[in-house]
Design a protein around this motif. Structure first.
Motif, PDB file in Angstrom:
ATOM      1  N   LEU A  73       4.953  -3.091   9.789  1.00  0.00           N
ATOM      2  CA  LEU A  73       4.498  -3.439  10.878  1.00  0.00           C
ATOM      3  C   LEU A  73       3.279  -2.370  11.106  1.00  0.00           C
ATOM      4  O   LEU A  73       3.405  -1.269  10.834  1.00  0.00           O
ATOM      5  CB  LEU A  73       5.078  -3.446  12.068  1.00  0.00           C
ATOM      6  N   GLU A  74       2.212  -2.938  11.730  1.00  0.00           N
ATOM      7  CA  GLU A  74       0.995  -1.974  12.298  1.00  0.00           C
ATOM      8  C   GLU A  74       1.232  -0.692  12.613  1.00  0.00           C
ATOM      9  O   GLU A  74       0.890   0.371  12.761  1.00  0.00           O
ATOM     10  CB  GLU A  74      -0.018  -2.745  12.561  1.00  0.00           C
ATOM     11  N   LYS A  75       2.373  -1.093  13.897  1.00  0.00           N
ATOM     12  CA  LYS A  75       2.646  -0.013  14.866  1.00  0.00           C
ATOM     13  C   LYS A  75       3.473   1.054  14.194  1.00  0.00           C
ATOM     14  O   LYS A  75       3.130   2.269  14.405  1.00  0.00           O
ATOM     15  CB  LYS A  75       3.830  -0.540  15.950  1.00  0.00           C
ATOM     16  N   TYR A  76       4.003   1.130  12.923  1.00  0.00           N
ATOM     17  CA  TYR A  76       4.489   2.015  12.094  1.00  0.00           C
ATOM     18  C   TYR A  76       3.482   3.119  11.509  1.00  0.00           C
ATOM     19  O   TYR A  76       3.300   4.258  11.116  1.00  0.00           O
ATOM     20  CB  TYR A  76       5.647   1.629  11.169  1.00  0.00           C
ATOM     21  N   ARG A  77       2.485   2.100  10.883  1.00  0.00           N
ATOM     22  CA  ARG A  77       1.491   2.629  10.115  1.00  0.00           C
ATOM     23  C   ARG A  77       0.539   3.545  10.851  1.00  0.00           C
ATOM     24  O   ARG A  77       0.101   4.518  10.521  1.00  0.00           O
ATOM     25  CB  ARG A  77       0.595   1.457   9.313  1.00  0.00           C
ATOM     26  N   THR A  78       0.209   2.882  12.059  1.00  0.00           N
ATOM     27  CA  THR A  78      -0.852   3.835  12.935  1.00  0.00           C
ATOM     28  C   THR A  78      -0.256   5.076  13.304  1.00  0.00           C
ATOM     29  O   THR A  78      -0.962   6.038  13.379  1.00  0.00           O
ATOM     30  CB  THR A  78      -0.963   3.052  14.468  1.00  0.00           C
ATOM     31  N   LEU A  79       1.284   5.032  13.533  1.00  0.00           N
ATOM     32  CA  LEU A  79       1.998   6.447  13.776  1.00  0.00           C
ATOM     33  C   LEU A  79       1.683   7.268  12.829  1.00  0.00           C
ATOM     34  O   LEU A  79       1.788   8.572  13.135  1.00  0.00           O
ATOM     35  CB  LEU A  79       3.307   6.082  14.042  1.00  0.00           C
ATOM     36  N   VAL A  80       1.874   6.958  11.293  1.00  0.00           N
ATOM     37  CA  VAL A  80       1.949   7.847  10.305  1.00  0.00           C
ATOM     38  C   VAL A  80       0.314   8.378   9.840  1.00  0.00           C
ATOM     39  O   VAL A  80       0.338   9.550   9.899  1.00  0.00           O
ATOM     40  CB  VAL A  80       2.248   6.834   8.885  1.00  0.00           C
ATOM     41  N   THR A  81      -0.388   7.529  10.191  1.00  0.00           N
ATOM     42  CA  THR A  81      -1.720   7.990  10.224  1.00  0.00           C
ATOM     43  C   THR A  81      -2.148   8.885  11.057  1.00  0.00           C
ATOM     44  O   THR A  81      -2.798   9.862  11.047  1.00  0.00           O
ATOM     45  CB  THR A  81      -3.005   6.533  10.019  1.00  0.00           C
ATOM     46  N   TYR A 129      -4.908  -0.769  11.956  1.00  0.00           N
ATOM     47  CA  TYR A 129      -4.982  -1.549  10.649  1.00  0.00           C
ATOM     48  C   TYR A 129      -5.374  -2.898  11.068  1.00  0.00           C
ATOM     49  O   TYR A 129      -4.764  -3.473  12.317  1.00  0.00           O
ATOM     50  CB  TYR A 129      -3.620  -1.311   9.884  1.00  0.00           C
ATOM     51  N   ASN A 130      -6.060  -3.688  10.312  1.00  0.00           N
ATOM     52  CA  ASN A 130      -6.811  -5.005  10.671  1.00  0.00           C
ATOM     53  C   ASN A 130      -5.969  -6.020   9.902  1.00  0.00           C
ATOM     54  O   ASN A 130      -5.115  -5.713   9.033  1.00  0.00           O
ATOM     55  CB  ASN A 130      -7.940  -4.950  10.348  1.00  0.00           C
ATOM     56  N   ALA A 131      -6.227  -7.103  10.291  1.00  0.00           N
ATOM     57  CA  ALA A 131      -5.772  -8.671   9.945  1.00  0.00           C
ATOM     58  C   ALA A 131      -6.784  -9.675  10.192  1.00  0.00           C
ATOM     59  O   ALA A 131      -7.293  -9.309  11.329  1.00  0.00           O
ATOM     60  CB  ALA A 131      -4.546  -9.055  10.077  1.00  0.00           C
ATOM     61  N   SER A 132      -7.136 -10.637   9.279  1.00  0.00           N
ATOM     62  CA  SER A 132      -8.082 -11.553   9.707  1.00  0.00           C
ATOM     63  C   SER A 132      -7.435 -12.755   9.918  1.00  0.00           C
ATOM     64  O   SER A 132      -6.287 -13.073   9.223  1.00  0.00           O
ATOM     65  CB  SER A 132      -9.307 -11.479   8.855  1.00  0.00           C
TER      66      SER A 132
END
Ligand SMILES: [Zn+2]
Length: 492
Positions: A73-81, A129-132
């Motif tokens: 999920l995006e919420k985990y990735r944003t935290l890592v970055t 992070y994005n998605a279209s």
């Protein structure tokens, strides 16, 4: 004596001043010719005062998961970055770094901006992070405020960030703005930041649902590397030094042009490309190789991608970058050429669509690709059929179906018709239109032999009756004559 000395001193200092001035002039002269770009560089427009405060905001969190188009999920990735960015930026001198959240917790956009304001933030960076919608768009982009003066601060930072991120090889979707119909900032975190006097930007690192971007964000290490690059961009933009890292970005040149000068409109005012035409320019009848040229125009924005469909627009084959596209280009290339290898056995309905800078699409008309090979196949098939139905052709002389093609009778049906030329309508079936012609006259013909037979029988019976009657009459007459002779003889 003193005066002489003074005079000597003043003469000497004048000469030194002259030499120093000449030296400066020649250095300036040399520099301005060796590095003409330096004259285009601008100072940072944002004044941060004595102390620099940066707030990093890992997007989403808690119930708000962000995009779920990939395994993580995006919420985990944003935290890592964001955490990697925090660690890297903390290595620089003279900067205070904060994070809006360090756990998986819910946080409103207002709360994020409020936190940034509470610590005196100069800059708020929201990590995403994005998605279209199409699951086809790829690349990184940055959203900045559309409001003056934040738009200028945002643009100067965006230029640095995009350059830094380009090193990864990601497609560069550039810098964007979006406003609501009432003219206010569209994105909540940018709006809430602006309302508190904080320049806020949204960093969209890559598309989690795009095949082209998959290799850029498939490990936590890569997500951390994004954070490191984000930190370097901040360090360069604010001209920071790091004793720990041994780097000094104090001389970094910033872009001068602000977003409106580049002619980039907010998304809200964006319109789809005006034209999109497709032409088949070359077709190899033997190999199936086809060359297509798309001609497209968008007078307001850059053309960014194109894609093609092989079924008239039902499904699409994945997007490609429009030739000559660069986020800071000032002009569009008018045409794009692409090559396909198509099946020769069937027609292919090729169609294209072009995307502009804000992903607005315009579709072309279809081009039907037809190979002569198909006509050759059809002609050969017809010839074969004609050869194998020659006898029936003669019997069905002159008869054609609705579109004028000769009717080819099924030979089995003709066999069933007792070797005669009269077809048996009971085997043909009601919906076989080829065999439904003139059934009434055929049925009338069908009754004829029966009647002939009956007539012959009647004649035979009549002949029989006639013969019997004649014989009986002759016999009767002969017997009567003999009886009369006998009577005459007895009388005698
Ligand atoms: Zn997001």
């Amino acid at each position: 004596m003193e005066r002489i000395f003074k005079n000597y001193r003043s003469t000497r200092s004048r000469t030194i001043r002259k030499i120093i001035t000449l030296l400066f002039l020649s250095i300036f002269f040399l520099l301005s010719f060796s590095f003409p770009m330096i004259s285009n560089a601008a100072p940072r427009l944002l004044d941060t005062g004595e102390e620099l405060v940066i707030v990093i905001d890992p997007g989403h969190g808690g119930e708000n998961e962000g995009t779920n188009t990939s395994a993580v999920l995006e919420k985990y990735r944003t935290l890592v970055t964001a955490q990697a960015m925090y660690e890297e930026l903390s290595k620089y001198d003279g900067v205070k770094v904060y994070m809006t959240r360090t756990d998986d917790v819910d946080m409103s956009l207002k709360e994020r901006a409020e936190f940034a304001a509470s610590v005196g933030a100069d800059f708020l960076l929201s990590i995403h992070y994005n998605a279209s919608e199409e699951h086809a768009i790829y690349g990184m982009e940055i959203w900045i405020p559309a409001t003056v003066p934040y738009i200028d601060y945002g643009y100067q930072f965006a230029d640095v960030w995009l350059k830094e991120m380009s090193a990864t090889g990601l497609h560069n979707r550039g810098v964007k703005t979006r406003i609501k119909n009432n003219g206010d900032e569209y994105y909540g975190v940018i709006r809430e930041g602006k309302d508190r006097g904080i320049t806020t930007v949204i960093l969209e690192h890559c598309h989690l649902d795009a095949a082209q971007d998959a290799a850029f964000c498939d490990t936590e290490d890569k997500e951390r590397e994004f954070g490191r690059l984000d930190a370097i961009a901040v360090a360069k933009y604010f001209g920071l030094r790091s004793t720990v890292l041994g780097v000094d970005y104090s001389g970094t040149d910033l872009a001068q042009a602000a977003l409106p000068d580049l002619g980039i409109l907010p998304l809200t005012l964006s319109t789809a490309p005006e034209t999109c035409d497709l032409k088949l320019t070359e077709l190899d009848e033997e190999s199936g190789d086809a060359t297509f040229v798309i001609s497209a125009a968008d007078s307001n924005e850059l053309l960014e991608y194109y894609e093609y469909s092989l079924d008239g627009g039902e499904t699409w084959q994945g997007i490609t970058t429009w030739p000559g596209y660069a986020y800071n280009a000032t002009k569009n290339q008018e045409t794009a050429t692409f090559y396909l290898n198509l099946p020769r056995e069937t027609d292919t309905e090729v169609r294209v669509r072009v995307y502009n800078y804000y992903d607005q699409k315009t579709e072309s008309e279809s081009v039907i690709v037809h190979f002569k090979y198909q006509d050759e196949l059809a002609a050969a098939a017809l010839e074969w059929e004609q050869e194998h139905s020659g006898e029936e052709e003669i019997e069905q002389e002159g008869s054609t179906d609705a579109v004028g093609n000769p009717i080819v009778q099924d030979s089995e049906e003709n066999d069933a018709a007792d070797g005669t030329s009269i077809s048996d309508n009971t085997t043909a079936g009601a919906d076989d239109s080829d065999n439904s012609t003139a059934p009434e006259t055929e049925n009338a013909d069908h009754d004829q032999p029966e009647q002939n037979r009956n007539d012959r029988l009647i004649v035979l019976i009549a002949i029989g009756i006639g013969s019997v009657a004649t014989t009986s009459i002759i016999v009767f007459a002969l017997r009567k004559k003999a009886q009369e002779e006998e009577k005459r003889t007895r009388r005698k």
